[in-house]
Design a protein around this motif. Sequence first.
Motif, PDB file in Angstrom:
ATOM      1  N   VAL A 187     -21.628  30.245 -15.097  1.00  0.00           N
ATOM      2  CA  VAL A 187     -20.450  30.958 -15.535  1.00  0.00           C
ATOM      3  C   VAL A 187     -20.847  31.958 -16.767  1.00  0.00           C
ATOM      4  CG1 VAL A 187     -18.566  30.644 -17.066  1.00  0.00           C
ATOM      5  CG2 VAL A 187     -18.611  29.268 -15.351  1.00  0.00           C
ATOM      6  N   LYS A 188     -21.908  31.489 -17.555  1.00  0.00           N
ATOM      7  CA  LYS A 188     -22.603  32.273 -18.758  1.00  0.00           C
ATOM      8  C   LYS A 188     -23.104  33.360 -18.050  1.00  0.00           C
ATOM      9  CE  LYS A 188     -25.580  32.131 -22.725  1.00  0.00           C
ATOM     10  NZ  LYS A 188     -26.448  31.115 -23.345  1.00  0.00           N
ATOM     11  N   ALA A 189     -23.997  33.128 -17.232  1.00  0.00           N
ATOM     12  CA  ALA A 189     -24.885  34.532 -16.250  1.00  0.00           C
ATOM     13  C   ALA A 189     -23.704  35.465 -15.789  1.00  0.00           C
ATOM     14  CB  ALA A 189     -25.687  33.878 -15.408  1.00  0.00           C
ATOM     15  N   LEU A 190     -22.629  34.976 -15.146  1.00  0.00           N
ATOM     16  CA  LEU A 190     -21.691  35.802 -14.454  1.00  0.00           C
ATOM     17  C   LEU A 190     -21.226  36.590 -15.541  1.00  0.00           C
ATOM     18  CD1 LEU A 190     -20.045  33.794 -11.669  1.00  0.00           C
ATOM     19  CD2 LEU A 190     -21.025  35.946 -11.344  1.00  0.00           C
ATOM     20  N   LYS A 191     -20.536  35.862 -16.608  1.00  0.00           N
ATOM     21  CA  LYS A 191     -20.044  36.884 -17.795  1.00  0.00           C
ATOM     22  C   LYS A 191     -20.776  37.874 -18.239  1.00  0.00           C
ATOM     23  CE  LYS A 191     -16.471  33.423 -19.004  1.00  0.00           C
ATOM     24  NZ  LYS A 191     -15.791  32.603 -20.225  1.00  0.00           N
ATOM     25  N   ILE A 192     -21.932  37.589 -18.401  1.00  0.00           N
ATOM     26  CA  ILE A 192     -22.916  38.582 -19.279  1.00  0.00           C
ATOM     27  C   ILE A 192     -23.260  39.779 -17.915  1.00  0.00           C
ATOM     28  CG2 ILE A 192     -25.251  39.194 -19.490  1.00  0.00           C
ATOM     29  CD1 ILE A 192     -25.474  36.367 -20.781  1.00  0.00           C
ATOM     30  N   TRP A 193     -23.372  39.331 -16.705  1.00  0.00           N
ATOM     31  CA  TRP A 193     -23.488  40.563 -15.501  1.00  0.00           C
ATOM     32  C   TRP A 193     -22.151  41.335 -15.720  1.00  0.00           C
ATOM     33  CZ3 TRP A 193     -25.068  43.909 -12.632  1.00  0.00           C
ATOM     34  CH2 TRP A 193     -24.578  44.363 -11.485  1.00  0.00           C
ATOM     35  N   ILE A 194     -20.988  40.673 -15.723  1.00  0.00           N
ATOM     36  CA  ILE A 194     -19.700  41.415 -15.364  1.00  0.00           C
ATOM     37  C   ILE A 194     -19.361  42.219 -16.771  1.00  0.00           C
ATOM     38  CG2 ILE A 194     -17.276  40.848 -14.863  1.00  0.00           C
ATOM     39  CD1 ILE A 194     -18.324  38.388 -13.094  1.00  0.00           C
ATOM     40  N   GLU A 195     -19.423  41.430 -17.744  1.00  0.00           N
ATOM     41  CA  GLU A 195     -18.832  42.152 -18.842  1.00  0.00           C
ATOM     42  C   GLU A 195     -19.683  43.127 -19.469  1.00  0.00           C
ATOM     43  OE1 GLU A 195     -17.566  38.653 -21.388  1.00  0.00           O
ATOM     44  OE2 GLU A 195     -16.196  37.939 -19.511  1.00  0.00           O
ATOM     45  N   ASN A 196     -20.959  42.802 -19.480  1.00  0.00           N
ATOM     46  CA  ASN A 196     -21.991  43.695 -20.265  1.00  0.00           C
ATOM     47  C   ASN A 196     -22.902  44.545 -19.243  1.00  0.00           C
ATOM     48  OD1 ASN A 196     -20.939  42.155 -22.440  1.00  0.00           O
ATOM     49  ND2 ASN A 196     -22.855  40.925 -22.215  1.00  0.00           N
ATOM     50  N   ILE A 197     -22.700  44.309 -18.066  1.00  0.00           N
ATOM     51  CA  ILE A 197     -23.979  45.206 -17.310  1.00  0.00           C
ATOM     52  C   ILE A 197     -22.844  45.959 -15.993  1.00  0.00           C
ATOM     53  CG2 ILE A 197     -25.773  45.288 -15.777  1.00  0.00           C
ATOM     54  CD1 ILE A 197     -26.604  42.636 -16.975  1.00  0.00           C
ATOM     55  N   ARG A 198     -22.187  45.225 -15.181  1.00  0.00           N
ATOM     56  CA  ARG A 198     -21.667  45.862 -14.275  1.00  0.00           C
ATOM     57  C   ARG A 198     -20.367  46.832 -14.814  1.00  0.00           C
ATOM     58  NH1 ARG A 198     -16.959  45.671 -11.112  1.00  0.00           N
ATOM     59  NH2 ARG A 198     -17.460  45.378  -8.807  1.00  0.00           N
ATOM     60  N   VAL A 199     -19.886  46.532 -15.791  1.00  0.00           N
ATOM     61  CA  VAL A 199     -18.837  47.565 -16.151  1.00  0.00           C
ATOM     62  C   VAL A 199     -19.219  49.185 -16.484  1.00  0.00           C
ATOM     63  CG1 VAL A 199     -17.255  46.027 -17.399  1.00  0.00           C
ATOM     64  CG2 VAL A 199     -19.489  46.963 -18.614  1.00  0.00           C
ATOM     65  N   HIS A 200     -20.702  49.067 -16.524  1.00  0.00           N
ATOM     66  CA  HIS A 200     -21.318  50.484 -16.839  1.00  0.00           C
ATOM     67  C   HIS A 200     -21.837  51.107 -15.561  1.00  0.00           C
ATOM     68  CE1 HIS A 200     -21.124  49.580 -21.033  1.00  0.00           C
ATOM     69  NE2 HIS A 200     -21.886  48.546 -20.922  1.00  0.00           N
ATOM     70  N   ILE A 201     -21.602  50.399 -14.153  1.00  0.00           N
ATOM     71  CA  ILE A 201     -21.793  51.149 -13.049  1.00  0.00           C
ATOM     72  C   ILE A 201     -20.844  51.651 -12.330  1.00  0.00           C
ATOM     73  CG2 ILE A 201     -22.663  50.284 -10.701  1.00  0.00           C
ATOM     74  CD1 ILE A 201     -23.844  47.947 -11.930  1.00  0.00           C
ATOM     75  N   PRO A 202     -21.017  52.985 -11.933  1.00  0.00           N
ATOM     76  CA  PRO A 202     -19.965  53.784 -11.128  1.00  0.00           C
ATOM     77  C   PRO A 202     -19.638  52.961  -9.591  1.00  0.00           C
ATOM     78  CG  PRO A 202     -21.941  54.970 -11.170  1.00  0.00           C
ATOM     79  CD  PRO A 202     -22.315  53.591 -12.073  1.00  0.00           C
ATOM     80  N   VAL A 203     -18.522  52.474  -9.247  1.00  0.00           N
ATOM     81  CA  VAL A 203     -18.611  51.551  -8.455  1.00  0.00           C
ATOM     82  C   VAL A 203     -18.091  52.626  -7.104  1.00  0.00           C
ATOM     83  CG1 VAL A 203     -17.398  49.642  -7.339  1.00  0.00           C
ATOM     84  CG2 VAL A 203     -17.900  49.618  -9.711  1.00  0.00           C
ATOM     85  N   LYS A 204     -18.438  52.236  -5.927  1.00  0.00           N
ATOM     86  CA  LYS A 204     -18.435  53.010  -4.639  1.00  0.00           C
ATOM     87  C   LYS A 204     -17.019  52.652  -4.424  1.00  0.00           C
ATOM     88  CE  LYS A 204     -20.159  53.945   0.107  1.00  0.00           C
ATOM     89  NZ  LYS A 204     -21.165  53.399   0.766  1.00  0.00           N
ATOM     90  N   LYS A 205     -15.998  53.505  -3.683  1.00  0.00           N
ATOM     91  CA  LYS A 205     -14.762  53.336  -3.245  1.00  0.00           C
ATOM     92  C   LYS A 205     -14.948  52.200  -2.168  1.00  0.00           C
ATOM     93  CE  LYS A 205     -10.458  55.405  -1.625  1.00  0.00           C
ATOM     94  NZ  LYS A 205     -10.028  56.698  -1.212  1.00  0.00           N
ATOM     95  N   GLY A 206     -13.801  51.216  -2.444  1.00  0.00           N
ATOM     96  CA  GLY A 206     -13.874  50.128  -1.315  1.00  0.00           C
ATOM     97  C   GLY A 206     -14.585  48.820  -1.851  1.00  0.00           C
ATOM     98  N   GLU A 207     -15.575  49.120  -2.900  1.00  0.00           N
ATOM     99  CA  GLU A 207     -16.451  48.126  -3.476  1.00  0.00           C
ATOM    100  C   GLU A 207     -16.017  47.555  -4.575  1.00  0.00           C
ATOM    101  OE1 GLU A 207     -20.079  48.372  -0.705  1.00  0.00           O
ATOM    102  OE2 GLU A 207     -18.043  47.462  -0.525  1.00  0.00           O
ATOM    103  N   GLU A 208     -14.854  48.021  -5.149  1.00  0.00           N
ATOM    104  CA  GLU A 208     -14.279  47.559  -6.716  1.00  0.00           C
ATOM    105  C   GLU A 208     -14.316  46.053  -6.687  1.00  0.00           C
ATOM    106  OE1 GLU A 208     -12.684  51.335  -5.477  1.00  0.00           O
ATOM    107  OE2 GLU A 208     -12.681  49.586  -4.446  1.00  0.00           O
ATOM    108  N   ASP A 209     -13.905  45.261  -5.887  1.00  0.00           N
ATOM    109  CA  ASP A 209     -13.759  43.841  -5.879  1.00  0.00           C
ATOM    110  C   ASP A 209     -14.850  42.981  -6.022  1.00  0.00           C
ATOM    111  OD1 ASP A 209     -11.813  41.741  -6.800  1.00  0.00           O
ATOM    112  OD2 ASP A 209     -11.337  41.558  -4.838  1.00  0.00           O
ATOM    113  N   LEU A 210     -15.877  43.599  -5.534  1.00  0.00           N
ATOM    114  CA  LEU A 210     -17.047  42.996  -5.384  1.00  0.00           C
ATOM    115  C   LEU A 210     -17.772  42.438  -6.662  1.00  0.00           C
ATOM    116  CD1 LEU A 210     -18.684  44.531  -2.014  1.00  0.00           C
ATOM    117  CD2 LEU A 210     -17.679  42.282  -2.200  1.00  0.00           C
TER     118      LEU A 210
END
Length: 299
Positions: A187-210
Amino acid sequence: MDWRSSIKGFQAYLKLERSLSDNSIEAYSRDIEKLYQFSDSQPVKLYPETITLTSLRLFIVWVNELGMIPSSQARILSGIKSFYKYLLMEDIIKSDPSELLESPKIQRKLPDTLSYEDINKMIDSIDVSKPEGGRNRAILEVLYGCGLRVSELTELKLSNLYLDIEFIKVTGKGSKERLVPIGGSAVKALKIWIENIRVHIPVKKGEEDLVFLNRRGSRLSRVYIFMVIKQLAQLTGINKTISPHTFRHSFATHLVEGGADLRAVQEMLGHESITTTEIYTHLDREYLKGTIIQYHPRS
Protein backbone atom coordinates in the motif's frame (compact mmCIF):
# COMPACT_ATOMS: atom_id res chain seq x y z
CA MET A 1 -22.94 -32.23 -38.69
CA ASP A 2 -19.93 -30.67 -40.43
CA TRP A 3 -16.86 -29.49 -38.49
CA ARG A 4 -17.16 -25.77 -39.28
CA SER A 5 -20.75 -25.54 -38.03
CA SER A 6 -20.00 -27.49 -34.85
CA ILE A 7 -16.88 -25.42 -34.07
CA LYS A 8 -18.84 -22.19 -34.64
CA GLY A 9 -21.61 -23.40 -32.32
CA PHE A 10 -19.03 -24.42 -29.69
CA GLN A 11 -17.45 -20.96 -29.84
CA ALA A 12 -20.85 -19.33 -29.30
CA TYR A 13 -21.49 -21.64 -26.32
CA LEU A 14 -18.12 -20.75 -24.75
CA LYS A 15 -18.80 -17.04 -25.17
CA LEU A 16 -22.48 -16.85 -24.20
CA GLU A 17 -22.92 -19.73 -21.76
CA ARG A 18 -19.50 -19.95 -20.11
CA SER A 19 -18.51 -16.27 -20.50
CA LEU A 20 -14.94 -17.15 -21.48
CA SER A 21 -12.49 -14.56 -22.77
CA ASP A 22 -11.59 -14.29 -26.46
CA ASN A 23 -8.14 -15.77 -25.72
CA SER A 24 -9.66 -18.82 -23.99
CA ILE A 25 -12.15 -19.34 -26.83
CA GLU A 26 -9.33 -19.14 -29.37
CA ALA A 27 -7.32 -21.75 -27.40
CA TYR A 28 -10.30 -24.15 -27.27
CA SER A 29 -10.90 -23.61 -31.00
CA ARG A 30 -7.28 -24.54 -31.83
CA ASP A 31 -7.73 -27.81 -29.92
CA ILE A 32 -10.82 -28.75 -31.96
CA GLU A 33 -9.07 -27.69 -35.18
CA LYS A 34 -6.42 -30.33 -34.45
CA LEU A 35 -9.10 -32.99 -34.10
CA TYR A 36 -10.59 -31.77 -37.39
CA GLN A 37 -7.17 -32.02 -39.10
CA PHE A 38 -6.79 -35.56 -37.74
CA SER A 39 -10.26 -36.58 -38.97
CA ASP A 40 -9.51 -35.16 -42.41
CA SER A 41 -6.32 -37.23 -42.64
CA GLN A 42 -8.09 -40.58 -42.09
CA PRO A 43 -8.87 -43.01 -44.95
CA VAL A 44 -12.57 -42.57 -44.15
CA LYS A 45 -13.31 -38.99 -43.15
CA LEU A 46 -14.69 -38.61 -39.63
CA TYR A 47 -17.30 -36.11 -38.44
CA PRO A 48 -17.98 -34.86 -34.88
CA GLU A 49 -20.87 -37.31 -34.42
CA THR A 50 -19.07 -40.31 -35.95
CA ILE A 51 -15.90 -40.12 -33.83
CA THR A 52 -15.57 -42.99 -31.36
CA LEU A 53 -13.39 -43.65 -28.31
CA THR A 54 -11.08 -45.68 -30.57
CA SER A 55 -10.82 -42.71 -32.94
CA LEU A 56 -9.88 -40.43 -30.05
CA ARG A 57 -7.20 -42.86 -28.86
CA LEU A 58 -5.73 -42.85 -32.38
CA PHE A 59 -5.91 -39.04 -32.23
CA ILE A 60 -3.77 -39.10 -29.05
CA VAL A 61 -1.17 -41.19 -30.89
CA TRP A 62 -1.31 -38.73 -33.80
CA VAL A 63 -0.82 -35.73 -31.49
CA ASN A 64 2.07 -37.50 -29.74
CA GLU A 65 3.76 -38.10 -33.09
CA LEU A 66 3.60 -34.35 -33.76
CA GLY A 67 6.09 -34.04 -30.90
CA MET A 68 3.80 -32.37 -28.36
CA ILE A 69 4.78 -32.64 -24.71
CA PRO A 70 2.37 -34.39 -22.25
CA SER A 71 1.13 -31.09 -20.76
CA SER A 72 0.17 -29.80 -24.24
CA GLN A 73 -1.53 -33.12 -25.01
CA ALA A 74 -3.47 -32.93 -21.75
CA ARG A 75 -4.61 -29.39 -22.54
CA ILE A 76 -5.83 -30.45 -26.00
CA LEU A 77 -7.75 -33.39 -24.53
CA SER A 78 -9.36 -31.07 -22.01
CA GLY A 79 -10.62 -28.95 -24.90
CA ILE A 80 -11.89 -32.05 -26.73
CA LYS A 81 -13.81 -33.21 -23.64
CA SER A 82 -15.46 -29.76 -23.34
CA PHE A 83 -16.38 -29.90 -27.03
CA TYR A 84 -18.11 -33.27 -26.65
CA LYS A 85 -19.94 -32.17 -23.50
CA TYR A 86 -21.33 -29.30 -25.59
CA LEU A 87 -22.38 -31.66 -28.43
CA LEU A 88 -24.09 -33.96 -25.90
CA MET A 89 -25.89 -31.04 -24.27
CA GLU A 90 -27.14 -29.89 -27.70
CA ASP A 91 -28.37 -33.44 -28.56
CA ILE A 92 -26.02 -33.55 -31.55
CA ILE A 93 -24.63 -36.83 -30.16
CA LYS A 94 -26.29 -39.45 -27.97
CA SER A 95 -23.20 -40.55 -26.04
CA ASP A 96 -19.86 -38.91 -25.21
CA PRO A 97 -16.91 -40.80 -26.78
CA SER A 98 -14.42 -38.78 -24.70
CA GLU A 99 -15.90 -39.85 -21.34
CA LEU A 100 -13.49 -42.78 -20.85
CA LEU A 101 -10.54 -41.07 -22.50
CA GLU A 102 -7.51 -40.83 -20.20
CA SER A 103 -5.15 -37.88 -20.29
CA PRO A 104 -1.38 -38.50 -20.43
CA LYS A 105 0.36 -38.62 -17.06
CA ILE A 106 2.08 -35.33 -16.33
CA GLN A 107 4.97 -35.05 -13.92
CA ARG A 108 4.20 -32.09 -11.72
CA LYS A 109 7.11 -29.70 -11.79
CA LEU A 110 7.63 -27.86 -8.54
CA PRO A 111 7.96 -24.15 -9.32
CA ASP A 112 11.03 -22.17 -8.23
CA THR A 113 10.57 -19.85 -5.28
CA LEU A 114 12.56 -17.12 -3.59
CA SER A 115 13.23 -16.85 0.11
CA TYR A 116 11.81 -13.89 2.00
CA GLU A 117 15.39 -12.63 2.41
CA ASP A 118 16.03 -12.77 -1.36
CA ILE A 119 12.82 -10.86 -2.07
CA ASN A 120 13.83 -8.19 0.46
CA LYS A 121 17.28 -7.95 -1.15
CA MET A 122 15.74 -7.39 -4.58
CA ILE A 123 13.31 -4.75 -3.34
CA ASP A 124 15.98 -2.96 -1.31
CA SER A 125 18.34 -2.87 -4.34
CA ILE A 126 15.94 -0.65 -6.32
CA ASP A 127 17.11 2.95 -6.73
CA VAL A 128 13.98 4.79 -5.58
CA SER A 129 15.59 8.20 -6.27
CA LYS A 130 14.60 7.64 -9.92
CA PRO A 131 10.92 7.80 -11.01
CA GLU A 132 11.04 4.29 -12.52
CA GLY A 133 12.57 3.06 -9.25
CA GLY A 134 9.48 4.09 -7.29
CA ARG A 135 7.29 2.36 -9.84
CA ASN A 136 9.41 -0.82 -9.89
CA ARG A 137 9.36 -1.05 -6.11
CA ALA A 138 5.56 -0.83 -6.19
CA ILE A 139 5.48 -3.54 -8.88
CA LEU A 140 7.54 -5.99 -6.81
CA GLU A 141 5.62 -5.20 -3.62
CA VAL A 142 2.29 -5.90 -5.37
CA LEU A 143 3.53 -9.04 -7.15
CA TYR A 144 4.76 -10.55 -3.90
CA GLY A 145 2.21 -8.96 -1.55
CA CYS A 146 -0.84 -10.05 -3.57
CA GLY A 147 0.37 -13.05 -5.60
CA LEU A 148 -0.79 -11.60 -8.92
CA ARG A 149 -0.19 -13.04 -12.37
CA VAL A 150 1.85 -10.63 -14.51
CA SER A 151 -1.16 -10.04 -16.81
CA GLU A 152 -3.26 -9.12 -13.75
CA LEU A 153 -0.59 -6.64 -12.72
CA THR A 154 -0.33 -4.94 -16.12
CA GLU A 155 -4.14 -4.65 -16.28
CA LEU A 156 -4.56 -3.43 -12.68
CA LYS A 157 -6.79 -0.33 -12.59
CA LEU A 158 -6.80 2.70 -10.31
CA SER A 159 -10.59 2.36 -9.98
CA ASN A 160 -10.08 -1.14 -8.53
CA LEU A 161 -7.79 -0.05 -5.70
CA TYR A 162 -9.39 0.15 -2.25
CA LEU A 163 -6.26 1.03 -0.33
CA ASP A 164 -8.13 2.57 2.61
CA ILE A 165 -9.50 -0.88 3.47
CA GLU A 166 -6.41 -2.71 2.08
CA PHE A 167 -8.04 -4.59 -0.80
CA ILE A 168 -7.63 -4.58 -4.58
CA LYS A 169 -9.99 -5.97 -7.22
CA VAL A 170 -8.21 -8.17 -9.77
CA THR A 171 -9.44 -9.41 -13.15
CA GLY A 172 -8.04 -12.90 -13.67
CA LYS A 173 -8.41 -15.73 -16.17
CA GLY A 174 -11.73 -15.89 -17.97
CA SER A 175 -12.40 -12.26 -16.95
CA LYS A 176 -13.24 -13.47 -13.44
CA GLU A 177 -12.90 -10.82 -10.74
CA ARG A 178 -11.69 -11.41 -7.20
CA LEU A 179 -10.85 -9.28 -4.18
CA VAL A 180 -7.32 -9.71 -2.85
CA PRO A 181 -6.00 -8.30 0.45
CA ILE A 182 -2.99 -5.99 0.12
CA GLY A 183 -0.52 -5.43 2.96
CA GLY A 184 0.95 -2.25 4.39
CA SER A 185 4.28 -2.36 2.49
CA ALA A 186 2.56 -2.71 -0.87
CA VAL A 187 0.00 0.00 0.00
CA LYS A 188 2.79 2.41 0.95
CA ALA A 189 4.77 1.71 -2.26
CA LEU A 190 1.63 2.10 -4.40
CA LYS A 191 0.72 5.44 -2.81
CA ILE A 192 4.22 6.81 -3.39
CA TRP A 193 4.08 5.75 -7.05
CA ILE A 194 0.53 7.02 -7.67
CA GLU A 195 0.58 10.24 -5.64
CA ASN A 196 4.18 11.41 -6.13
CA ILE A 197 5.37 9.99 -9.47
CA ARG A 198 2.53 8.86 -11.72
CA VAL A 199 0.75 12.23 -11.43
CA HIS A 200 3.62 13.86 -13.36
CA ILE A 201 3.39 11.49 -16.35
CA PRO A 202 1.39 12.57 -19.43
CA VAL A 203 -0.96 9.61 -19.83
CA LYS A 204 -1.79 8.20 -23.27
CA LYS A 205 -5.49 8.30 -24.20
CA GLY A 206 -7.27 5.13 -23.13
CA GLU A 207 -4.68 4.27 -20.47
CA GLU A 208 -5.87 6.75 -17.82
CA ASP A 209 -7.16 4.09 -15.42
CA LEU A 210 -4.11 1.81 -15.53
CA VAL A 211 -1.97 1.76 -12.39
CA PHE A 212 1.41 1.03 -13.96
CA LEU A 213 2.70 3.07 -16.91
CA ASN A 214 6.00 3.67 -18.65
CA ARG A 215 7.56 7.14 -18.93
CA ARG A 216 5.54 7.81 -22.12
CA GLY A 217 2.25 7.15 -20.32
CA SER A 218 1.58 3.75 -21.96
CA ARG A 219 0.89 0.40 -20.32
CA LEU A 220 3.81 -1.82 -19.39
CA SER A 221 4.37 -5.05 -21.28
CA ARG A 222 4.90 -8.42 -19.61
CA VAL A 223 8.33 -8.61 -21.27
CA TYR A 224 9.37 -5.32 -19.68
CA ILE A 225 8.42 -6.52 -16.19
CA PHE A 226 10.32 -9.76 -16.83
CA MET A 227 13.43 -7.73 -17.78
CA VAL A 228 13.16 -5.55 -14.65
CA ILE A 229 13.06 -8.65 -12.43
CA LYS A 230 15.92 -10.33 -14.30
CA GLN A 231 18.13 -7.23 -13.90
CA LEU A 232 17.36 -6.99 -10.18
CA ALA A 233 18.19 -10.68 -9.70
CA GLN A 234 21.56 -10.18 -11.40
CA LEU A 235 22.21 -7.04 -9.35
CA THR A 236 21.63 -8.89 -6.07
CA GLY A 237 23.52 -12.05 -7.11
CA ILE A 238 20.52 -14.37 -7.14
CA ASN A 239 21.54 -17.27 -9.38
CA LYS A 240 18.09 -18.61 -10.19
CA THR A 241 16.00 -18.43 -13.34
CA ILE A 242 13.20 -16.25 -12.07
CA SER A 243 10.27 -14.41 -13.62
CA PRO A 244 7.27 -12.39 -12.40
CA HIS A 245 5.54 -15.73 -11.76
CA THR A 246 8.27 -16.62 -9.24
CA PHE A 247 6.86 -13.91 -6.95
CA ARG A 248 3.39 -15.49 -7.22
CA HIS A 249 4.83 -18.91 -6.33
CA SER A 250 6.78 -17.38 -3.43
CA PHE A 251 3.66 -15.59 -2.15
CA ALA A 252 1.70 -18.88 -2.08
CA THR A 253 4.57 -20.96 -0.68
CA HIS A 254 5.30 -18.57 2.18
CA LEU A 255 1.59 -18.43 3.09
CA VAL A 256 1.24 -22.23 3.15
CA GLU A 257 4.49 -22.66 5.08
CA GLY A 258 3.25 -20.09 7.58
CA GLY A 259 0.11 -22.15 8.20
CA ALA A 260 -2.43 -20.37 5.94
CA ASP A 261 -5.61 -22.24 5.06
CA LEU A 262 -5.35 -23.78 1.59
CA ARG A 263 -8.84 -22.60 0.62
CA ALA A 264 -7.91 -19.02 1.48
CA VAL A 265 -4.75 -19.29 -0.65
CA GLN A 266 -6.84 -20.74 -3.50
CA GLU A 267 -9.19 -17.76 -3.28
CA MET A 268 -6.37 -15.22 -3.29
CA LEU A 269 -4.60 -16.86 -6.25
CA GLY A 270 -7.83 -17.16 -8.23
CA HIS A 271 -7.42 -20.91 -8.82
CA GLU A 272 -10.58 -22.55 -10.10
CA SER A 273 -9.63 -25.90 -8.54
CA ILE A 274 -8.11 -26.60 -5.13
CA THR A 275 -5.97 -29.26 -6.89
CA THR A 276 -3.93 -26.50 -8.53
CA THR A 277 -3.27 -24.89 -5.16
CA GLU A 278 -2.31 -28.19 -3.53
CA ILE A 279 1.07 -28.15 -5.29
CA TYR A 280 2.18 -25.61 -2.68
CA THR A 281 1.81 -28.22 0.06
CA HIS A 282 4.64 -30.20 -1.61
CA LEU A 283 7.05 -27.42 -2.44
CA ASP A 284 9.86 -27.07 0.02
CA ARG A 285 11.29 -30.46 0.98
CA GLU A 286 13.89 -28.89 3.25
CA TYR A 287 11.12 -26.96 5.05
CA LEU A 288 9.13 -30.17 5.54
CA LYS A 289 12.22 -32.05 6.69
CA GLY A 290 13.06 -29.28 9.15
CA THR A 291 9.50 -29.31 10.49
CA ILE A 292 9.63 -33.07 11.14
CA ILE A 293 13.02 -32.82 12.83
CA GLN A 294 11.81 -29.96 15.02
CA TYR A 295 8.42 -31.33 16.03
CA HIS A 296 8.41 -35.15 15.71
CA PRO A 297 9.06 -36.82 19.09
CA ARG A 298 11.24 -39.55 17.54
CA SER A 299 13.52 -37.13 15.65
